[in-house]
Enzyme design. Structure first.
Site, PDB file in Angstrom:
ATOM      1  N   LYS A   1       0.868  -1.181   0.000  1.00  0.00           N
ATOM      2  CA  LYS A   1       0.000   0.000   0.000  1.00  0.00           C
ATOM      3  C   LYS A   1       0.898   1.221   0.000  1.00  0.00           C
ATOM      4  O   LYS A   1       2.017   1.182   0.533  1.00  0.00           O
ATOM      5  CB  LYS A   1      -0.891   0.026   1.256  1.00  0.00           C
ATOM      6  CG  LYS A   1      -2.150   0.829   1.079  1.00  0.00           C
ATOM      7  CD  LYS A   1      -3.133   0.057   0.239  1.00  0.00           C
ATOM      8  CE  LYS A   1      -4.564   0.474   0.384  1.00  0.00           C
ATOM      9  NZ  LYS A   1      -5.440  -0.537  -0.209  1.00  0.00           N
TER      10      LYS A   1
HETATM   11  N1  GLU Z   1      -6.930  -0.157  -3.841  1.00  0.00           N
HETATM   12  C1  GLU Z   1      -7.663  -1.355  -4.083  1.00  0.00           C
HETATM   13  C2  GLU Z   1      -7.614  -2.254  -2.868  1.00  0.00           C
HETATM   14  O1  GLU Z   1      -7.165  -1.849  -1.849  1.00  0.00           O
HETATM   15  C3  GLU Z   1      -7.189  -2.055  -5.324  1.00  0.00           C
HETATM   16  C4  GLU Z   1      -5.773  -2.492  -5.293  1.00  0.00           C
HETATM   17  C5  GLU Z   1      -5.296  -3.001  -6.632  1.00  0.00           C
HETATM   18  O2  GLU Z   1      -6.053  -3.026  -7.575  1.00  0.00           O
HETATM   19  O3  GLU Z   1      -4.128  -3.374  -6.696  1.00  0.00           O
HETATM   20  O4  GLU Z   1      -8.061  -3.372  -2.871  1.00  0.00           O
END
Ligand code: GLU
Length: 427
Positions: free
Chosen positions: A116
């Protein structure tokens, strides 16, 4: 694997990202009787990066922002996870969300590990050229840490396809050729996938549909409350409404709307679009605030906004059969126990909001095979993966006689632990 007891107190090299994230991991580890050495590895992010992001504002002043990226685990494949622009984001929260991504990807059976990223800014306070400079400098500072086989960012709260396009371009210019696979959630023009924008909301709709069917019901006529009308809440509202559910209430930070007979969602989408997102004054509805919305009588409650919305203070007043966690961590640990004791089914976040990363995976697969699919195929492949995960979670919960949350964690954590054990520890 020979193991020693983990240290009693976390050392700098042994960072457990947040009490709640680690409680869930420890809970699953106990249920799985996980080796303490494996647990110590899984409790610790592999890499924690904070870069300085100096940016020239439109008024020519220079501001230096902090840009975080936490890479939790790459046992199953490249790191994967969103980039969040939100004023309250901290390194601790980014670390906890990175860990959640690891379990989410493993639960879905997509070959990624969790990551993240985040910059603590309110994007509404910056102009588009400022946001572009921030995003490009942040990407450039992380250039050695990201890549299609290393770490693949995606949109998250406060970011969208626009930021992914800037990231892809900055990365590509730096390496000298176009690298679409460095991010997902891109615009269609540069290798994005059809269906990606609605994917998280579609996944929420599918999980609610499956949970209602499991309890002998259906979406037709189901009464639903949705806290949050951003990308996820809006898409979920649209798809649930199309499937025949009644959306009794929706809300944004500034407040929401309630109609016991169901809101006209298509009309509300047009109304909010024409008013920069504001719902105020929408006809045939009463105003309701975010806290009251959670307590209305309905079949399904979908928290699709921020974390820690259902707490010890309101969990005993929730009046629904199913809570579907579209946001990450909307229910505190104590509230989760209260809901369980009251017989309310909680569809955990790592299952309910996994549609985004599942379609990110499909975008990556399409990019690697240079073959792009129609939206129906994307939606169908996503549905197959999500429904499979739902059934596995239910089966695991029945086998172990535990809640859906614990079974989702035992599946996710268990799969990563097994791969870690099979790969062995180097050297
Ligand atoms: N931000 C989204 C999540 O936390 C998608 C992450 C992604 O597609 O890699 O699941």
């Amino acid at each position: 694997m020979v193991t020693h007891s983990p240290p009693a107190a976390p050392s700098p090299a042994h960072i457990c990202p947040s009490a709640q994230a680690c409680s869930y991991l420890n809970w699953a580890a106990r249920e799985l009787q996980l080796d303490p050495g494996l647990l110590a590895i899984l409790s610790t992010p592999r890499k924690v990066v904070t870069v300085a992001v100096p940016v020239r504002l439109d008024n020519q002043q220079i501001q230096v922002l902090a840009g975080h990226r936490v890479q939790h685990c790459n046992v199953l494949g490249p790191y994967k996870g969103g980039i969040r622009y939100h004023p309250a984001i901290t390194l601790e929260e980014v670390s906890a969300l990175a860990m959640l991504m690891t379990w989410k990807c493993a639960l879905m059976g997509v070959p990624y590990g969790g990551a993240k990223g985040g910059i603590p800014i309110d994007p509404r306070q910056y102009s588009v050229p400022e946001l572009e400079r921030i995003t490009r400098r942040y990407t450039s500072e992380l250039i050695k840490d990201i890549g299609p086989a290393i770490d693949i960012p995606a949109p998250d709260m406060g970011t969208s396809a626009r930021e992914m396009a800037w990231m892809m371009d900055t990365y590509s210019v730096n390496v000298g050729h176009a690298v679409p696979g460095v991010v997902t959630g891109k615009p269609l023009s540069m290798g994005g996938s059809r269906g990606r924008e609605m994917a998280t909301g579609r996944g929420v709709m599918l999980m609610v549909r499956e949970a209602l069917a499991w309890q002998g019901g259906s979406l037709a006529g189901a009464r639903v409350l949705i806290q949050g009308f951003g990308n996820v809440g809006r898409a979920a509202a649209r798809l649930l409404h199309q499937a025949g559910a009644k959306i009794l209430a929706v809300s944004r930070t500034a407040g929401g709307l309630y109609n016991p007979n169901g809101l006209d969602i298509p009309a509300l989408e047009v109304y909010t679009r024409e008013r920069g997102g504001s719902m105020v004054g929408f006809p045939a509805a009463e105003p309701i605030d975010n806290a009251e919305l959670l307590l209305q009588k309905a079949d399904v409650l979908i928290p699709a906004a921020l974390e820690n919305q259902i707490t010890e203070a309101n969990a005993d007043k929730i009046q629904v059969q199913i809570v579907a966690e579209a946001a990450n961590g909307p229910t505190t640990l104590a509230a989760d126990q209260i809901l369980n004791a009251r017989g309310i089914t909680v569809l955990p976040d790592i299952l309910t909001n996994a549609g985004g990363v599942v379609v990110s995976y499909l975008e990556w697969v399409q990019g690697l095979s240079y073959l792009f699919w129609e939206e129906e195929r994307v939606n169908q492949e996503m549905e197959n993966l999500m429904v499979r995960a739902f059934r596995q979670v239910v089966q695991e919960a029945e086998n172990r006689q535990v809640s859906l949350r614990l079974s989702a964690y035992t599946l996710g954590v268990g799969r990563v632990a097994r791969a870690l054990q099979d790969r062995g520890l180097y050297p």
